[in-house]
Write a protein that holds these residues in place. Structure first.
Motif, mmCIF file in Angstrom:
data_model
loop_
_atom_site.group_PDB
_atom_site.id
_atom_site.type_symbol
_atom_site.label_atom_id
_atom_site.label_comp_id
_atom_site.label_asym_id
_atom_site.label_seq_id
_atom_site.Cartn_x
_atom_site.Cartn_y
_atom_site.Cartn_z
ATOM 1 N N ILE A 1 0.840 -1.196 0.000
ATOM 2 C CA ILE A 1 0.000 0.000 0.000
ATOM 3 C C ILE A 1 0.879 1.251 0.000
ATOM 4 O O ILE A 1 1.789 1.386 0.815
ATOM 5 N N TYR A 2 0.576 2.160 -0.925
ATOM 6 C CA TYR A 2 1.295 3.432 -1.026
ATOM 7 C C TYR A 2 0.286 4.583 -1.073
ATOM 8 O O TYR A 2 -0.851 4.407 -1.483
ATOM 9 N N ILE A 3 0.758 5.739 -0.651
ATOM 10 C CA ILE A 3 -0.017 6.968 -0.824
ATOM 11 C C ILE A 3 0.705 7.830 -1.854
ATOM 12 O O ILE A 3 1.895 8.118 -1.699
ATOM 13 N N ALA A 4 0.000 8.198 -2.905
ATOM 14 C CA ALA A 4 0.558 9.070 -3.940
ATOM 15 C C ALA A 4 0.202 10.509 -3.588
ATOM 16 O O ALA A 4 -0.966 10.895 -3.628
ATOM 17 N N HIS A 5 1.206 11.284 -3.182
ATOM 18 C CA HIS A 5 0.975 12.663 -2.765
ATOM 19 C C HIS A 5 1.045 13.609 -3.969
ATOM 20 O O HIS A 5 1.868 13.457 -4.866
ATOM 21 N N GLY A 6 0.162 14.591 -3.961
ATOM 22 C CA GLY A 6 0.146 15.586 -5.026
ATOM 23 C C GLY A 6 -0.881 16.641 -4.694
ATOM 24 O O GLY A 6 -1.104 16.954 -3.517
ATOM 25 N N THR A 7 -1.521 17.217 -5.709
ATOM 26 C CA THR A 7 -2.604 18.172 -5.464
ATOM 27 C C THR A 7 -3.694 17.507 -4.628
ATOM 28 O O THR A 7 -4.299 18.118 -3.745
ATOM 29 N N GLU A 8 -3.933 16.229 -4.934
ATOM 30 C CA GLU A 8 -4.787 15.377 -4.119
ATOM 31 C C GLU A 8 -4.021 14.097 -3.834
ATOM 32 O O GLU A 8 -3.177 13.682 -4.620
ATOM 33 N N ASP A 9 -4.318 13.461 -2.712
ATOM 34 C CA ASP A 9 -3.650 12.213 -2.354
ATOM 35 C C ASP A 9 -4.517 11.022 -2.748
ATOM 36 O O ASP A 9 -5.741 11.052 -2.583
ATOM 37 N N TYR A 10 -3.844 9.987 -3.268
ATOM 38 C CA TYR A 10 -4.562 8.783 -3.672
ATOM 39 C C TYR A 10 -3.895 7.556 -3.064
ATOM 40 O O TYR A 10 -2.676 7.515 -2.896
ATOM 41 N N ALA A 11 -4.711 6.563 -2.746
ATOM 42 C CA ALA A 11 -4.195 5.308 -2.208
ATOM 43 C C ALA A 11 -3.956 4.334 -3.352
ATOM 44 O O ALA A 11 -4.809 4.157 -4.228
#
Length: 205
Positions: free
Chosen positions: A153-163
């Motif tokens: 499991i990863y969290i993709a950080h950016g303007t919005e965060d996605y799992a």
């Protein structure tokens, strides 16, 4: 008497959504076609937003009286007062449509989907307008913006965060739903996991 048709669609419900509409004058001539991508919404929200756009179009063309057709029984019955509004999430869209009825005198008629093909087609065509949006989500994603939560499991950080879940090969970003399993976050997470594996092999603990 003017006539109008509206329809909204959602790919995922909620997911990428489009609205479609047609405004027809007293002579049976199509005055305006509506086809717009509206972002991520539920199907019912898209239906209300399609109706609102049609009412705005009627107001813009100084329409005094119009018969509006839609295949959403929920929207038609709620806007005419036959059904109570139970979903509070729909209230802002419902209220905006009700407010527009002070300026445009409209009657409403429910029709089956097969009689609303033009508006339905326009709402679905609107999803094609997401090319820039989807290309952004399908583009290269910097693996340094990934945060590992567990081994898969990863969290993709950016303007919005996605799992990002590599075990089940899914991502919560809109592009994953739109492309049915392909997005830049998944690609980046797989690359990062492979990189971590290579590092462990080269430098075992």
């Amino acid at each position: 008497m003017w006539y109008g048709y509206f329809d909204g669609c959602s790919k995922g419900n909620p997911g990428d959504s489009g609205i479609g509409g047609i405004l027809i004058d007293e002579n049976g001539e199509i005055v305006e076609k509506i086809s717009k991508y509206i972002g991520v919404h539920t199907n019912n929200e898209a239906e209300y937003m399609a109706l609102l756009e049609l009412l705005n179009s009627a107001y813009k063309h100084n329409v005094k009286e119009i018969l509006i057709h839609g295949d959403s029984q929920l929207v038609i019955e709620q806007i005419t007062g036959n059904w109570k509004l139970k979903q509070e999430s729909l209230r802002p869209y419902y209220q905006q449509c009700r407010d527009m009825l002070f300026y445009v005198h409209a009657n409403f008629k429910w029709i089956p989907r097969e009689q609303n093909k033009q508006a339905d087609k326009l709402s679905n065509e609107a999803l094609k307008q997401t090319s820039d949006f989807c290309n952004y989500h399908r583009g290269v994603f910097d693996i340094s913006n990934l945060e590992r939560i567990t081994s898969d499991i990863y969290i993709a950080h950016g303007t919005e965060d996605y799992a990002v879940d590599l075990l089940h090969n899914v991502c919560t970003c809109p592009a994953f739903k739109y492309y049915e399993g392909d997005c830049k976050h998944l690609v980046a997470a797989k690359k990062l996991k492979e990189t971590e594996k290579d590092i462990k092999e080269l430098f075992p603990a």
